[in-house]
Write a protein that holds these residues in place. Structure first.
Motif, PDB file in Angstrom:
ATOM      1  N   ALA A   1       3.273 -37.801 -10.840  1.00  0.00           N
ATOM      2  CA  ALA A   1       4.475 -37.784 -10.002  1.00  0.00           C
ATOM      3  C   ALA A   1       4.532 -39.082  -9.209  1.00  0.00           C
ATOM      4  CB  ALA A   1       4.428 -36.588  -9.052  1.00  0.00           C
ATOM      5  N   PRO A   2       5.757 -39.528  -8.877  1.00  0.00           N
ATOM      6  CA  PRO A   2       5.864 -40.751  -8.078  1.00  0.00           C
ATOM      7  C   PRO A   2       5.325 -40.524  -6.669  1.00  0.00           C
ATOM      8  CG  PRO A   2       8.034 -40.016  -8.872  1.00  0.00           C
ATOM      9  CD  PRO A   2       7.065 -38.928  -9.157  1.00  0.00           C
TER      10      PRO A   2
ATOM     11  N   GLN B   1      18.331 -33.588  -9.277  1.00  0.00           N
ATOM     12  CA  GLN B   1      17.467 -34.301  -8.323  1.00  0.00           C
ATOM     13  C   GLN B   1      17.239 -35.686  -8.930  1.00  0.00           C
ATOM     14  OE1 GLN B   1      15.853 -32.668  -5.465  1.00  0.00           O
ATOM     15  NE2 GLN B   1      17.396 -31.119  -5.886  1.00  0.00           N
ATOM     16  N   LEU B   2      18.053 -36.640  -8.530  1.00  0.00           N
ATOM     17  CA  LEU B   2      17.974 -37.972  -9.139  1.00  0.00           C
ATOM     18  C   LEU B   2      16.917 -38.808  -8.427  1.00  0.00           C
ATOM     19  CD1 LEU B   2      21.809 -38.633  -9.498  1.00  0.00           C
ATOM     20  CD2 LEU B   2      20.232 -37.663 -11.187  1.00  0.00           C
ATOM     21  N   PRO B   3      15.910 -39.286  -9.173  1.00  0.00           N
ATOM     22  CA  PRO B   3      14.821 -40.014  -8.516  1.00  0.00           C
ATOM     23  C   PRO B   3      15.261 -41.363  -7.943  1.00  0.00           C
ATOM     24  CG  PRO B   3      14.532 -40.028 -10.898  1.00  0.00           C
ATOM     25  CD  PRO B   3      15.719 -39.159 -10.619  1.00  0.00           C
ATOM     26  N   LEU B   4      14.660 -41.691  -6.812  1.00  0.00           N
ATOM     27  CA  LEU B   4      14.884 -42.991  -6.163  1.00  0.00           C
ATOM     28  C   LEU B   4      13.564 -43.743  -6.150  1.00  0.00           C
ATOM     29  CD1 LEU B   4      16.841 -41.785  -3.002  1.00  0.00           C
ATOM     30  CD2 LEU B   4      17.787 -43.242  -4.794  1.00  0.00           C
ATOM     31  N   TYR B   5      13.626 -45.052  -6.377  1.00  0.00           N
ATOM     32  CA  TYR B   5      12.418 -45.873  -6.331  1.00  0.00           C
ATOM     33  C   TYR B   5      12.684 -47.065  -5.418  1.00  0.00           C
ATOM     34  CZ  TYR B   5      11.812 -43.130 -10.584  1.00  0.00           C
ATOM     35  OH  TYR B   5      11.742 -42.095 -11.481  1.00  0.00           O
TER      36      TYR B   5
ATOM     37  N   ASN C   1      12.028 -38.663   2.795  1.00  0.00           N
ATOM     38  CA  ASN C   1      10.814 -38.370   3.552  1.00  0.00           C
ATOM     39  C   ASN C   1       9.716 -37.699   2.743  1.00  0.00           C
ATOM     40  OD1 ASN C   1      11.589 -39.316   6.286  1.00  0.00           O
ATOM     41  ND2 ASN C   1      13.261 -37.882   5.936  1.00  0.00           N
ATOM     42  N   SER C   2       9.977 -37.435   1.453  1.00  0.00           N
ATOM     43  CA  SER C   2       8.934 -36.841   0.617  1.00  0.00           C
ATOM     44  C   SER C   2       8.201 -37.949  -0.123  1.00  0.00           C
ATOM     45  CB  SER C   2       9.554 -35.892  -0.412  1.00  0.00           C
ATOM     46  OG  SER C   2      10.399 -34.979   0.238  1.00  0.00           O
TER      47      SER C   2
ATOM     48  N   ASP D   1       8.399 -45.089   5.334  1.00  0.00           N
ATOM     49  CA  ASP D   1       8.006 -43.679   5.399  1.00  0.00           C
ATOM     50  C   ASP D   1       9.233 -42.826   5.680  1.00  0.00           C
ATOM     51  OD1 ASP D   1       8.507 -44.545   7.902  1.00  0.00           O
ATOM     52  OD2 ASP D   1       6.690 -43.750   8.825  1.00  0.00           O
ATOM     53  N   GLY D   2      10.304 -43.143   4.970  1.00  0.00           N
ATOM     54  CA  GLY D   2      11.535 -42.417   5.230  1.00  0.00           C
ATOM     55  C   GLY D   2      12.160 -43.010   6.469  1.00  0.00           C
ATOM     56  N   THR D   3      13.306 -42.525   6.811  1.00  0.00           N
ATOM     57  CA  THR D   3      13.941 -43.047   8.008  1.00  0.00           C
ATOM     58  C   THR D   3      14.855 -41.986   8.574  1.00  0.00           C
ATOM     59  OG1 THR D   3      15.437 -44.709   8.873  1.00  0.00           O
ATOM     60  CG2 THR D   3      15.686 -44.159   6.556  1.00  0.00           C
ATOM     61  N   SER D   4      14.890 -41.896   9.866  1.00  0.00           N
ATOM     62  CA  SER D   4      15.781 -40.919  10.489  1.00  0.00           C
ATOM     63  C   SER D   4      16.888 -41.641  11.236  1.00  0.00           C
ATOM     64  CB  SER D   4      14.981 -40.041  11.455  1.00  0.00           C
ATOM     65  OG  SER D   4      14.325 -40.874  12.385  1.00  0.00           O
TER      66      SER D   4
END
Ligand SMILES: [Zn+2]
Length: 467
Positions: free
Chosen positions: A231-232, A146-150, A130-131, A55-58
């Protein structure tokens, strides 16, 4: 895992919360007959529940980005040069790291190339983890991409690994890697199929997953159910349409059967070629599995379609992920041995240029060509190809493959595919097996043409009777 109870097999109990599939992988012996194939053995832990929890990371942790553009993947020649590459400063405040890190040290020392991944801090401001649609912002001139990451999974050091799709700015991004990151001309975006012989097994498997997933995202931008844009979501594990219905889509894999068909007397095998093959190459018949069709049925149908040979017994003996499929898709090759019940071959010229029976001795000689070349390569010092398996050494020397195929064509009149393909291992395994693969079947039925007409007529009769 120290201090935990272990089963006699050496595996930790399944109830262990710290149980990691990636960790246990080396202990899990394959029960299939064929050896593990190229593109399999992905070292990333991609357990779905674990990936869904991302869920993202900080935290101040490092993430690894595998750079892809359609079927191309970013590679760096000669892993020996990796040390200097990874010491260069990356443009995002992190280091542009060597691919040997991505594969967690699993890269074969004999591989001529490895993945060139980007290592970034998870808190890098250009990274948005985080999105729902995670991405990397990359500014080039006046344009902010905005290069997509998977999300792909976690490597053996538990570092999150992603595919970074640079299709929209391929050339500019490559220039940036070479000059902006100081990685030089040894870095390239290479077609995965063409680069496969140079890559370590780990690198090939990660690259296959990365290119497959990003190509699936590229080709599924609209909902097949309602036509709305998609959308992903969930870090790219799937897509969802923007309509209220929110239809879900998951990455797809197309099953393909590929089979070594043994003659009724167990002494010959059926190989064919289509017009697109390199001249002289003969290989196993294959084809896509149809909807609501078993593997066994698909084998019988494909063999009949291409050669009119009838098949009875079918046994699955191994499989190979094939992320460089014919139509840009990710295929799963289901390797089978099949037993024919008839001999006569009627080539379907719509699909095939030729299909014919080969004696076991002929196929042994064709396999031997690869083994001779591997031995030659070993004695010349270029030994021990990726995986170290039989004949694998050849995989690291593309020129040798071309030369041996030419020699095979000259001496035998044909050659078989290289060890990168499961077809090679089906042919090798059958050719080196003493005696018939299957026990002798009952007497063979009438010639295929007559049998086909007969069964079609019977089916019609049956349908008419029921009506
Ligand atoms: Zn929809």
């Amino acid at each position: 895992m120290d201090g935990q109870a272990r089963t006699p097999s050496g595996l930790p109990p399944a109830s262990s919360l710290r149980y990691s599939l990636a960790e246990a992988q080396p202990l899990l012996q394959s029960s299939t007959i064929l050896p593990p194939q190229h593109f399999s053995g992905n070292p990333l832990d991609r357990t779905y529940d674990k990936r869904r929890k991302f869920d993202g990371t900080s935290k101040q942790e490092e993430v690894s980005l595998v750079v892809v553009a359609a079927r191309e993947v970013c590679i760096r020649e000669s892993p020996g040069a990796g040390g200097s590459a990874s010491s260069q400063s990356g443009a995002f405040g992190g280091a542009a790291g060597g691919g040997q890190n991505t594969s967690a040290g699993g890269a074969s020392v004999t591989a001529a190339a490895d993945l060139q991944a980007l290592l970034l801090s998870a808190t890098d401001p250009e990274l948005d983890l985080n999105s729902e649609s995670i991405c990397l912002t990359w500014v080039y001139g006046d344009v902010a991409y905005q290069l997509p990451l998977y999300l792909l999974g976690q490597d053996r050091t538990e570092r999150w690994t992603f595919a970074l799709d640079v299709s929209d700015c391929r050339s500019a991004f490559l220039d940036f890697l070479r000059e902006g990151c100081g990685l030089g001309s040894g870095v390239a975006l290479a077609d995965l199929r063409a680069a496969l012989p140079q890559l370590s097994r780990d690198a090939a498997a990660i690259a296959g997953q990365a290119t497959s997933l990003s190509q699936w995202h590229q080709s599924h931008k609209f909902c097949p159910r309602c036509g709305s844009p998609t959308a992903p979501v969930e870090s790219g594990l799937r897509r969802q349409c923007v309509s209220e219905a929110g239809h879900k889509q998951y990455p797809r894999t197309d099953p393909v059967v590929i089979m070594l068909v043994e003659s009724p007397d167990g002494r010959r095998a059926l190989l064919g070629r289509n017009r697109k093959f390199t001249p002289g190459m003969y290989t196993c018949l294959s084809g896509f599995v149809d909807q609501c069709e078993s593997v066994e049925e698909a084998v019988r149908r494909e063999v009949f379609e291409e050669s009119r040979v009838l098949v009875a017994n079918v046994a699955v003996v191994g499989s190979q992920p094939w992320p460089v499929g014919r139509y840009g898709g990710c295929e799963l090759m289901l390797g089978c041995m099949a037993q024919a019940r008839s001999y006569e071959v009627l080539v379907n010229t719509d699909e095939m240029e030729d299909v014919q029976w080969y004696d076991k001795d002929e196929l042994r000689a064709a396999v031997q060509m690869y083994d001779n070349a591997a031995a030659q390569s070993a004695s010349a010092g270029g030994a021990g190809g990726a995986g170290g398996g039989e004949g694998e050494g050849v995989a690291d020397a593309p020129m040798s493959v071309a030369q041996l195929q030419e020699a095979s064509l000259e001496q035998l009149g044909f050659f078989i595919p290289p060890p990168l393909a499961i077809a090679h291992h089906l042919i090798r395994t059958w050719a080196l097996h003493d005696g018939p693969w299957f026990p002798p079947g009952p007497p063979t039925p009438p010639a295929p043409a007559a049998a086909a007409t007969g069964s079609a007529a019977q089916a019609e009769d049956g349908a008419a009777a029921k009506l």
